[in-house]
Design an enzyme around this catalytic site. Structure first.
Site, PDB file in Angstrom:
ATOM      1  CG  HIS A 289      21.679   2.472   4.129  1.00 59.89           C
ATOM      2  ND1 HIS A 289      21.931   1.298   4.027  1.00 59.89           N
ATOM      3  CD2 HIS A 289      20.816   2.920   4.761  1.00 59.89           C
ATOM      4  CE1 HIS A 289      20.914   0.723   4.950  1.00 59.89           C
ATOM      5  NE2 HIS A 289      20.257   1.605   5.397  1.00 59.89           N
TER       6      HIS A 289
ATOM      7  NE  ARG B 221      17.926   5.553   6.329  1.00 55.59           N
ATOM      8  CZ  ARG B 221      16.993   6.358   7.036  1.00 55.59           C
ATOM      9  NH1 ARG B 221      16.401   7.472   6.526  1.00 55.59           N
ATOM     10  NH2 ARG B 221      16.461   5.779   7.930  1.00 55.59           N
TER      11      ARG B 221
ATOM     12  CE  LYS C  11      19.989  -0.866  -0.481  1.00 57.65           C
ATOM     13  NZ  LYS C  11      20.251  -0.201   0.678  1.00 57.65           N
TER      14      LYS C  11
ATOM     15  CB  SER D 291      22.355   7.080  -2.688  1.00 57.70           C
ATOM     16  OG  SER D 291      22.390   5.689  -2.009  1.00 57.70           O
TER      17      SER D 291
HETATM   18  C1  LIG Z   1      13.608   4.965   6.248  1.00 56.79           C
HETATM   19  C2  LIG Z   1      14.579   3.978   5.557  1.00 56.79           C
HETATM   20  C3  LIG Z   1      14.825   2.706   5.825  1.00 56.79           C
HETATM   21  C4  LIG Z   1      15.554   2.119   5.292  1.00 56.79           C
HETATM   22  N1  LIG Z   1      15.844   0.577   5.365  1.00 56.79           N
HETATM   23  C5  LIG Z   1      16.680  -0.132   4.582  1.00 56.79           C
HETATM   24  C6  LIG Z   1      16.809  -1.566   5.028  1.00 56.79           C
HETATM   25  O1  LIG Z   1      16.054  -2.194   6.104  1.00 56.79           O
HETATM   26  N2  LIG Z   1      17.583  -2.192   4.330  1.00 56.79           N
HETATM   27  C7  LIG Z   1      18.180  -1.540   3.273  1.00 56.79           C
HETATM   28  O2  LIG Z   1      19.178  -2.569   2.985  1.00 56.79           O
HETATM   29  N3  LIG Z   1      18.453  -0.446   3.070  1.00 56.79           N
HETATM   30  C8  LIG Z   1      17.397   0.371   3.934  1.00 56.79           C
HETATM   31  N4  LIG Z   1      17.340   1.696   3.567  1.00 56.79           N
HETATM   32  C9  LIG Z   1      18.114   2.444   2.316  1.00 56.79           C
HETATM   33  C10 LIG Z   1      17.463   2.316   1.001  1.00 56.79           C
HETATM   34  O3  LIG Z   1      17.297   0.850   0.657  1.00 56.79           O
HETATM   35  C11 LIG Z   1      17.950   3.135  -0.048  1.00 56.79           C
HETATM   36  O4  LIG Z   1      19.567   2.466  -0.069  1.00 56.79           O
HETATM   37  C12 LIG Z   1      18.135   4.588   0.033  1.00 56.79           C
HETATM   38  O5  LIG Z   1      16.807   4.821   0.569  1.00 56.79           O
HETATM   39  C13 LIG Z   1      18.496   5.240  -1.284  1.00 56.79           C
HETATM   40  O6  LIG Z   1      18.548   6.658  -0.693  1.00 56.79           O
HETATM   41  P1  LIG Z   1      17.298   7.658  -1.155  1.00 56.79           P
HETATM   42  O7  LIG Z   1      16.026   7.020  -0.625  1.00 56.79           O
HETATM   43  O8  LIG Z   1      17.672   9.050  -0.508  1.00 56.79           O
HETATM   44  O9  LIG Z   1      17.227   7.479  -2.685  1.00 56.79           O
HETATM   45  C14 LIG Z   1      16.407   2.651   4.172  1.00 56.79           C
HETATM   46  C15 LIG Z   1      16.343   3.787   3.814  1.00 56.79           C
HETATM   47  C16 LIG Z   1      15.485   4.598   4.531  1.00 56.79           C
HETATM   48  C17 LIG Z   1      14.999   6.074   4.064  1.00 56.79           C
HETATM   49  O1  LIG Z   2      17.261   3.266   8.645  1.00 54.22           O
HETATM   50  C1  LIG Z   2      17.753   2.659   7.937  1.00 54.22           C
HETATM   51  O2  LIG Z   2      18.640   3.069   7.007  1.00 54.22           O
HETATM   52  C2  LIG Z   2      17.870   1.060   7.902  1.00 54.22           C
HETATM   53  O3  LIG Z   2      18.515   0.552   7.219  1.00 54.22           O
HETATM   54  C3  LIG Z   2      17.129   0.433   8.980  1.00 54.22           C
HETATM   55  C4  LIG Z   2      17.706   0.077  10.230  1.00 54.22           C
HETATM   56  C5  LIG Z   2      16.896  -0.440  11.200  1.00 54.22           C
HETATM   57  C6  LIG Z   2      15.650  -0.864  10.867  1.00 54.22           C
HETATM   58  C7  LIG Z   2      14.958  -0.405   9.816  1.00 54.22           C
HETATM   59  C8  LIG Z   2      15.880   0.128   8.575  1.00 54.22           C
END
Ligand SMILES: Cc1cc2nc3c(=O)[nH]c(=O)nc-3n(C[C@H](O)[C@H](O)[C@H](O)COP(=O)(O)O)c2cc1C
Ligand SMILES: O=C(O)C(=O)c1ccccc1
Length: 419
Positions: free
Chosen positions: A306, A309, A282, A338
């Site tokens: 991501h 982010r 990913k 995304s």
């Molecule tokens: C609050 C938050 C926490 C996330 N935590 C993780 C995570 O723990 N592991 C991960 O692979 N991606 C994480 N992501 C990324 C999401 O899996 C995903 O790639 C992303 O939210 C896609 O963008 P969108 O929500 O704007 O469509 C996180 C995203 C958000 C918003």
């Molecule tokens: O915030 C995020 O995007 C993310 O991947 C994450 C990082 C640390 C803890 C939980 C989620």
């Protein structure tokens, strides 16, 4: 059948056999007209974030709503969707629509998956276990984040006979990596998703201004704190149980899952040797990395940045999808995330070659606004929108989605922000 009923008669409850997604629309109207009950969470994708912001505590909202840097990549993700437009077909029989699709050789009721999202307890006490139960009800695979506030085993129990995948934040510690993989396999997780773009956290102004990072206080550390190998290592080093010293345990677990240094392609071998099942990488955006993924022999990739982010200024994820799909051909499956906010966004990504899409922020906003019921409403809304929009576009089944249904146009007035 009448105009608002769509294909199905829509008798009230959550679909148990997963093929009545469109019926949710009728259900909403019936509940309102006959019982006076409106949806708990707005059905308007552009108002959802605002509603969640009002309901959630400030830090929780900032965490999910924020992105890296000035938010350029978050904007780019939405802009990319806006520049592709559907070109609908008419007089086609789309009465019997199906969202069924095959991902990594397995049939799923829809092309949507629950994106891995960490630290859900900061959004609502229903957290991961609540959303994992909703995932089962709706027939969506639940991808559990390594940085969760529920354990691998708790989520497996809540998800029951549903499909679940495990997302790895990849420690530079083989014993801990192996322990996490072993636990996930034992608890019935089918696919390993390895996130490559977040070995360290980006510059995130909304969290930095509030000086807030949850896992420094043990929030989102449930998988580490319940891990036998981590616990043993911690005890040997500190002479204490994790629970007796949450402060150091948090810092140490953070050092495992966000080690501050990337892995390399060679090391994928270790994961392959320790995971009996499909592996999906990913965070792929570059075409050469997509080709590398084929070369190292994984089964899939997620074209993802991501959600804007991580690297701010990075290209909108959808921009790279067509090239990546072309580069890997049918050798491995390309998933996408995304920027997905609507059912039509799902269809657009599928038309550009994604085999499945991960839904992220929308259901987190639902969770924040109204707990797991809110997450359920948002997800049912997106699925109903996929179903209705497929019909209106003249698409009866997922395999009919292709680039001929899209045209790329850009007008200076195109609105790309949700705000
Ligand atoms: C609050 C938050 C926490 C996330 N935590 C993780 C995570 O723990 N592991 C991960 O692979 N991606 C994480 N992501 C990324 C999401 O899996 C995903 O790639 C992303 O939210 C896609 O963008 P969108 O929500 O704007 O469509 C996180 C995203 C958000 C918003
Ligand atoms: O915030 C995020 O995007 C993310 O991947 C994450 C990082 C640390 C803890 C939980 C989620």
């Amino acid at each position: 059948m009448n105009a608002i009923q769509g294909t199905h008669s829509g008798e009230g409850s959550v679909p148990s056999h997963h093929d009545h997604y469109g019926a949710y629309q009728t259900e909403i109207y019936k509940k309102g007209m006959y019982e006076g009950i409106n949806p708990a969470v707005t059905t308007n994708p552009n108002k959802l974030e605002e509603q969640a912001k009002e309901a959630m505590n400030r830090r929780g909202y900032n965490y999910v709503g924020g992105g890296a840097g000035e938010g350029a990549t978050m904007d780019a993700n939405r802009l990319a969707f806006r520049t592709w437009k559907m070109v609908p077909r008419m007089l086609r029989d789309t009465t019997k629509r199906s969202l069924k699709t095959t991902i990594l050789g397995k049939e799923y009721p829809t092309p949507c998956l629950i994106a891995p999202i960490g630290v859900q307890q900061i959004f609502h006490e229903d957290k991961e276990v609540g959303v994992a139960s909703v995932a089962n009800e709706l027939g969506l695979p639940y991808i559990l984040s390594s940085a969760s506030s529920s354990t691998i085993e708790e989520v497996a129990e809540a998800n029951g006979d549903g499909h679940r995948w495990f997302q790895l934040y990849w420690p530079h510690d083989e014993a801990i990596t192996e322990s996490m993989l072993k636990r996930a396999k034992k608890a019935g997780y089918e696919v390993l998703v390895v996130t490559l773009d977040t070995w360290s956290l980006s510059w995130r102004p909304m969290d930095l201004d509030g000086a807030y990072v949850p896992f420094m206080k043990g929030i989102g550390d449930a998988i580490g704190f319940s891990d036998p190998v981590f616990r043993k290592q911690f005890k040997e080093k500190h002479g204490q149980e994790v629970e007796e010293n949450i402060h150091d345990a948090s810092l140490e677990w953070q050092g495992k899952v966000f080690p501050g240094a990337a892995h390399t392609w060679d090391e994928v071998r270790h994961l392959k040797d320790n995971w009996d099942g499909p592996i999906v990488l990913k965070g792929i955006q570059h075409v050469e990395d997509a080709k590398m993924a084929v070369e190292v022999g994984v089964q899939g990739i997620v074209c993802s940045n991501h959600g804007g982010r991580q690297l701010d200024g990075a290209i909108g994820s959808l921009e790279m999808l067509p090239e990546i799909v072309e580069a890997v051909g049918d050798k491995i499956d390309v998933l996408f995330d995304s920027g997905i906010r609507t059912g039509v966004d799902v269809i657009k990504a599928l038309c550009l070659g994604a085999k499945g899409v991960l839904i992220g922020r929308p259901w987190v906003y639902g969770l924040g606004a109204a707990g797991k019921e809110g997450a359920r409403e948002v997800l049912r809304g997106i699925l109903a929108d996929v179903d209705q929009s497929m019909g209106l576009a003249g698409i009866a089944s997922i395999k009919e989605c292709d680039e001929s249904m899209l045209r790329r146009t850009f007008y200076p007035g195109d609105r790309f922000s949700n705000k």
